[in-house]
Design a protein around this motif. Sequence first.
Motif, short mmCIF file in Angstrom:
data_model
loop_
_atom_site.label_atom_id
_atom_site.label_comp_id
_atom_site.label_asym_id
_atom_site.label_seq_id
_atom_site.Cartn_x
_atom_site.Cartn_y
_atom_site.Cartn_z
N UNK A 1 1.44 -1.47 0.17
CA UNK A 1 0.01 -0.07 -0.19
C UNK A 1 0.97 1.43 -0.01
N UNK A 2 1.85 1.67 0.57
CA UNK A 2 2.83 2.05 0.70
C UNK A 2 3.47 2.94 -0.78
N UNK A 3 4.00 1.44 -1.28
CA UNK A 3 4.40 1.46 -2.31
C UNK A 3 3.68 2.38 -3.67
N UNK A 4 1.83 1.62 -3.49
CA UNK A 4 0.86 2.29 -4.53
C UNK A 4 0.69 3.80 -3.92
N UNK A 5 0.68 3.95 -2.71
CA UNK A 5 0.32 5.38 -2.59
C UNK A 5 1.63 6.26 -3.14
N UNK A 6 3.07 5.61 -2.95
CA UNK A 6 3.99 6.80 -3.80
C UNK A 6 3.97 6.69 -5.08
N UNK A 7 3.95 5.53 -5.88
CA UNK A 7 3.32 6.45 -6.96
C UNK A 7 1.69 6.67 -7.61
N UNK A 8 1.13 7.08 -6.68
CA UNK A 8 0.02 7.56 -6.86
C UNK A 8 -1.32 6.28 -7.37
N UNK A 9 -1.29 5.52 -7.05
CA UNK A 9 -1.91 4.71 -7.37
C UNK A 9 -3.49 4.57 -6.36
N UNK A 10 -2.93 5.29 -5.11
CA UNK A 10 -3.73 4.50 -3.87
C UNK A 10 -3.96 6.17 -3.17
N UNK A 11 -4.55 6.62 -2.93
CA UNK A 11 -4.73 7.79 -1.99
C UNK A 11 -3.29 8.60 -0.96
N UNK A 12 -2.38 9.32 -1.11
CA UNK A 12 -1.49 9.22 -0.63
C UNK A 12 -0.84 9.93 0.27
N UNK A 13 -1.85 9.95 1.12
CA UNK A 13 -1.83 9.77 2.19
C UNK A 13 -1.59 8.42 3.32
N UNK A 14 -1.50 7.34 2.07
CA UNK A 14 -0.98 5.81 2.41
C UNK A 14 0.33 5.93 2.68
N UNK A 15 0.25 7.14 2.04
CA UNK A 15 2.29 6.57 1.83
C UNK A 15 2.60 6.80 3.25
N UNK A 16 2.67 7.78 4.14
CA UNK A 16 2.87 8.06 5.44
C UNK A 16 3.88 7.77 6.54
N UNK A 17 5.07 7.56 6.83
CA UNK A 17 4.62 6.85 7.29
C UNK A 17 5.77 7.75 9.03
N UNK A 18 5.90 6.75 10.29
CA UNK A 18 5.93 7.47 11.60
C UNK A 18 7.55 7.88 11.91
N UNK A 19 7.88 8.40 13.02
CA UNK A 19 8.89 8.24 13.24
C UNK A 19 9.81 7.07 13.69
N UNK A 20 9.29 5.62 13.18
CA UNK A 20 9.98 4.59 13.34
C UNK A 20 10.49 4.63 11.86
N UNK A 21 9.70 5.56 10.90
CA UNK A 21 9.97 4.61 9.46
C UNK A 21 9.05 3.93 9.03
N UNK A 22 7.73 3.66 9.85
CA UNK A 22 6.80 2.77 9.59
C UNK A 22 5.89 3.19 8.83
N UNK A 23 5.60 2.10 8.07
CA UNK A 23 3.54 2.72 7.49
C UNK A 23 3.26 2.99 7.87
N UNK A 24 2.64 3.79 9.06
CA UNK A 24 1.95 3.35 9.91
C UNK A 24 -0.30 3.71 9.03
N UNK A 25 0.29 4.07 8.48
CA UNK A 25 -1.34 4.97 8.11
C UNK A 25 -1.85 3.91 6.62
#
Length: 506
Positions: free
Chosen positions: A332-356
């Motif tokens: 989901x993070x990869x798809x979000x970075x490429x604009x295939x799903x909402x961009x907010x799903x690419x958000x990561x937290x302070x641990x570098x984890x794709x929490x969204x």
Amino acid sequence: MSKTETSTGSTAATTPGTDLKKGSIGVLGILFFVLSAQAPLTGIAGASGLTVFLGNGAGAPGAYLTVGVVIIIFAVGFIAMSRRLRANGAFYAYVGAGLGRHTGAGAAWLALLAYGTVQACMYGLYGASLSALIATYTGVTIPWWLLVLVTMGAVQLLGSRNVELGAKFLAFLVGAEVAILLAFGISVLASGGGPEGISFSASFSPATIAAGAPGVAIMFAVASMFGFESTAIYSDEAKDPRRTVARATYLSVSVIAIFFAFITWMLVSYYGPTAVQGAAGAAVESGDATSFFFTAAVDKLGAWAGPVGGAFLITSVLAGIIAFHNAINRYLHSLAQRGSVPARLARTNSHGAPYAAAYVQTAMAVVMTMPFAILGLDPVLTLFAWFAGVAVVALLVLYVLASVAVVVFFRRHGGQGIWQTLLAPILAVILMTAVLWSVVSNFTTLIGGDAVTANWLLVMVPVAFIAGMVLERRNRSEHTIEFTDTAVTAEPAGTTARFVPPAPSN
């Protein structure tokens, strides 16, 4: 900036953004994620009885080795792509690079279907097993779905932490289940087997492997190795991705194929080649297929192996759930970075984890599992059996698409090694198509249901693929993919595609 690097290039700190934590996981860490996804104790205790009874009897160990060889052939081209393309989207990136963005998007949705259904089916087995264990030792019956919902919360929390923590936790769980399996196998081997001794040819000769219904045995063997390809999903977080992904892939396939073959061989030896299919049938028909393994384990290791093994079976399933949770997050993070799903799903937290993405993945798990609870369906006979079948079919289709993509990609952009870039991928297409045909032909047996149910479940695979392509057509953003002689990095959406072929060899 989403990360701060030291003078040596290692990640020192991470702040919320869209980047995963670089260089945070090595070969062994990725290996534990893969082995957890394959859930060795679940595969042996839960499926070996079915493999032997419905499949090729004493030849089941040979089926595991056969599938291992087929997957290693597939992995040759898969790894060649991983060395030229560095992206945490794995199938999305690889299929997209070879067959186009829209086909890649279809592959991504197939991967989400495969990983989502296998995780959901694991939740069904987990909830039923844990509920039964609690009832046995406390007399208290807790609904399976309630245990699943509580566990989803814990998995969500762990998935939102750093990837190293997840790898360490999975290492502990995998170590526990592998220990009891090895203890059993070594005990049988040391004692010279069962009533008929130990015979290599009884399980590994071509005639034995081809006996009975080898297609069913191969089908279960494929399911047991589910998730090895997730090594590429962690390329963005891997230490030295060019080498780490390749080593982890080959190591995971080799280890699991040899391990499953050895333990099932020892099971065949324990019961005897001529009696093992009958013993497996008795266990399956009793309603507790796990007794095929645990009866033998208790006899060889002692009474403690029953309750301890039962507990480890639950932790084995839990480890698989966590592994697939992490894999889906990164898709989901990869798809979000490429604009295939909402961009907010690419958000990561302070641990570098794709929490969204983790929150969305947990919601997906709820949607997939809770209808079975609402309808009062058996979580093992329906949720586990049905979705396991869908996952296997979806993943085999992905293997075929990825192998075709490897051939097309390297014909367009060049690549050294005709075996890695042409012959092995073509052979993989042929072999994987044959395996896929075998699975589809035996699908009703695999899910333990009727033909109507089987057809409805199979329809999910093309529907997911087509949905991915349609949704991608609505996304008009573009992204950069750079092809070099060492690695390919996929950039976020919003830039123009640019192709740089590998430098010519001298």
